[in-house]
Design an enzyme around this catalytic site. Structure first.
Site, short mmCIF file in Angstrom:
data_model
loop_
_atom_site.label_atom_id
_atom_site.label_comp_id
_atom_site.label_asym_id
_atom_site.label_seq_id
_atom_site.Cartn_x
_atom_site.Cartn_y
_atom_site.Cartn_z
N GLU A 42 0.89 -1.17 0.00
CA GLU A 42 0.00 0.00 0.00
C GLU A 42 0.92 1.21 0.00
OE1 GLU A 42 -1.56 3.19 0.75
OE2 GLU A 42 -1.73 2.49 2.83
N CYS A 94 -1.31 9.15 2.75
CA CYS A 94 -1.28 8.74 1.35
C CYS A 94 -2.63 8.94 0.67
CB CYS A 94 -0.85 7.28 1.24
SG CYS A 94 -1.87 6.15 2.20
#
Length: 487
Positions: free
Chosen positions: A257, A293
Site C-alpha cells: 500500500e 497517502c
C-alpha cells in the site's frame, strides 16, 4: 519512568519469542516532532536479532499451536487484544500525541478505531472454512484458504498504531505468525502494542515479534530471508519498489500500500457549502498535517467556481489552529521530522519558482519556533504536468488546478503515476458517480461519502493487493488450496 509521561512512553527492549531482549546494536533517540525533545530510547536490533525474530516466528508457525488452532480459538486471542486496546486507548492516544503528533480530531481514525478493527478480525477468523465448488470432476472439490506462514509487517510513521494493528489483525486471524518492524521514527507504537499482547493475551510466544532496527541492512533481511513467506508493507512507492524487488528472489507474496497524489473534482453544478469546504480542506490538506497517502492533494475546479472556492478555502486554512497536539484546541500538529519539514518547504518553494501562486501558507507558522510545524498551504495556478501536481509532498499543501469540462477533469485526475484515492463533488449525484467511475483509482468519495467496509488499495504505483474488505482481506494473507474428493 517520570510520572508526567504517558504510561506507554517507555524505554523498551525488543520483543522476540515472547521475551523482552536487550538490543545488541545499542539504542537511538525517539524524538517528539512537537517539542523536538527526546521522549525515549529505542532499542536498535542487530541483523542477528532480526534473524532471531524470524526464526522464532518460523518455529511458532511450523511447530507451535497457532496455525493449527481453530478460527474460534484465534478469535478468542484477538478479542483479548481488542479488550486491551479499548482499555488502554487513552494511553495510546497520549503516546500518539508525543511520538507522531496526533491531534484530537484524528483520534478515532488513529487510535480508537484499532480496537474495533481487531474485534472485526476476530469475527472474520470464525468464518474461515472449506467450501464445496462445482467443476468438471466426478467427485467434489473442496476449496480452503491456508495461512501463508511467516509474515513480515513493515509499517510507516504517519498512522503507525492503526496500521500495526490492522496488519497484525489480518495476518493473525488467518493463522500466520508475524515479525513487525515499525518505522524508526515511531518505534514505541509497535513496542507498546507488543506489551499489550504480552501482558493481556494468550497469543503464544513467537507468534508476534517486534523489532526496531535503524539500519537498512537489518530491515532488508525482513524482505529477503527465505524463512519469510510474505511481506506486508505500507509506505512510499520508492521503497515499495525496493521491497518488491528484494522479495522477488524467493517469490514471497507481497502486499504493498503505497503513495498517492489523489484528485478532488468539484463539478460545476456543486452548491459549495461551508461544511463541504471544511471537509475538503481536512481531506486534502490538514489531515495529520498532510502526512497521509489518501490525501486529495490536487483540487480541480471549473472556472465558474474557482475564485470563490479558493477565497473561502484560504480563509478556512488561515483559521486552522496549528500547534502542540496535547492542546485540545489544536486542529493540526507537526510534521514528523526536520527532514520532512525541509522536504515540504522545498516542494513549495519549487512550485512557486515554477509559476504557481502562493495563496496562503508556505512556511513555519508564526510563534512556533520549536517543533516541525508547517502552515496549511494553498497553491493556485498549478499546471497538471508540474512537479507539485505529480509528486507526493506528504505535507499540508493543496494544489489547485483549473479544468474546462468533465472530460478534462477526468483526464487531469488520471494524469498521475498514482491511483489510490479521490473525490467528486456535484449537485447531480448520478453525474458525480459517473465521473467517479472514470477515475483510475482504488477508492472514490462522492459528496464526502467515503467507501466503507471495502478493500483498500491502489492502481498503478499506489500498490499491489488490498487490505480489509471482509474475508477478502484475510485471504490476502492466505493461499487457496483445492482438494478433489471422490464421489
Amino acid at each position: 519512568m517520570a510520572e508526567s509521561r504517558p504510561a506507554l512512553v517507555d524505554t523498551y527492549q525488543l520483543y522476540i519469542d515472547g521475551r523482552w531482549v536487550e538490543p545488541e546494536d545499542g539504542r537511538y533517540d525517539d524524538v517528539s516532532p512537537a517539542s523536538e525533545a527526546v521522549i525515549a530510547s529505542a532499542p536498535d536490533a542487530s541483523v542477528g536479532q532480526v534473524g532471531e525474530a524470524i526464526a522464532a516466528a518460523r518455529r511458532a508457525f511450523d511447530d507451535g499451536p497457532w496455525g493449527a488452532m481453530s478460527g474460534a480459538d484465534r478469535a478468542g486471542c484477538l478479542n483479548q487484544l481488542s479488550d486491551a486496546l479499548l482499555k488502554h486507548a487513552d494511553d495510546f492516544y497520549a503516546l500518539s500525541q508525543v511520538e507522531w503528533g496526533c491531534t484530537g480530531n484524528e483520534r478515532m481514525m488513529q487510535i480508537d478505531g484499532a480496537a474495533y478493527m481487531t474485534m472485526h478480525a476476530a469475527q472474520l477468523a470464525t468464518q474461515l472454512g472449506e467450501e464445496a465448488v462445482s467443476g468438471m470432476s466426478a467427485g467434489t472439490t473442496l476449496l480452503s484458504h491456508q495461512p501463508l506462514g511467516v509474515v513480515s509487517v513493515l509499517t510507516p510513521w504517519n498512522f503507525p498504531h492503526c496500521l500495526n494493528v490492522m496488519k497484525l489483525n489480518h495476518a493473525l486471524a488467518a493463522g500466520n505468525t508475524v515479525v513487525l518492524k515499525p518505522s524508526p521514527l515511531t518505534p514505541l507504537a509497535g513496542l507498546a502494542l507488543a506489551r499489550l499482547i504480552d501482558e493481556h493475551t494468550d497469543i503464544p510466544p513467537g507468534v508476534v515479534n517486534v523489532v526496531t532496527p535503524s539500519s537498512v541492512e537489518a530491515a532488508r533481511l525482513l524482505t529477503t530471508d527465505p524463512r519469510i513467506d510474505m511481506v506486508s508493507f505500507t509506505g512510499s512507492s520508492l521503497v515499495g519498489r525496493q521491497v518488491m524487488s528484494a522479495a522477488g528472489d524467493t517469490m514471497k507474496r507481497i502486499l504493498l500500500e503505497l503513495g498517492g497524489k489523489s484528485a478532488s473534482i468539484v463539478l460545476d453544478d456543486t452548491q459549495v457549502t461551508d461544511e463541504m469546504l471544511q471537509q475538503m480542506l481536512f481531506d486534502s490538506c490538514s489531515l495529520h498535517a498532510g502526512q497521509a497517502c489518501i490525501l486529495h492533494s490536487r483540487l480541480l475546479l471549473p472556472d465558474s467556481l474557482h475564485d470563490d472556492v479558493v477565497d473561502r478555502l484560504v480563509a478556512l486554512a488561515r483559521d486552522v489552529k496549528v500547534g502542540d497536539p496535547t492542546d485540545p484546541g489544536v486542529q493540526m500538529g507537526p510534521l514528523i521530522s526536520a527532514a520532512q519539514r525541509d522536504r515540504v518547504q522545498a516542494h513549495v518553494d519549487g512550485a512557486v519558482h515554477d509559476g504557481a501562486k502562493l495563496a496562503t501558507g508556505g512556511g513555519r507558522p508564526a510563534g512556533l519556533d520549536v517543533g516541525f510545524y508547517f502552515e496549511p498551504t494553498v497553491l493556485t495556478g498549478v499546471e497538471p504536468d508540474s512537479t507539485i501536481a505529480q509528486e507526493e509532498v506528504f505535507g499540508p499543501v493543496l494544489s489547485v488546478l483549473r479544468y474546462r469540462d468533465d472530460d478534462d477533469a477526468v483526464a487531469i485526475a488520471n494524469n498521475s503515476q498514482y491511483g489510490l484515492s479521490g473525490a467528486v463533488w456535484g449537485g447531480d449525484v448520478d453525474r458525480a458517480v459517473g465521473v467517479a467511475r472514470r477515475i483510475r483509482t482504488g477508492q472514490v468519495a462522492v459528496n464526502g461519502c467515503g467507501p466503507g467496509g471495502a478493500p483498500f488499495g491502489g492502481f498503478k504505483l499506489s500498490g499491489l493487493g488490498r487490505e480489509g474488505g471482509g474475508l477478502g482481506g484475510l485471504h490476502q494473507y492466505m493461499e487457496a488450496m483445492a482438494i478433489g474428493v471422490p464421489a
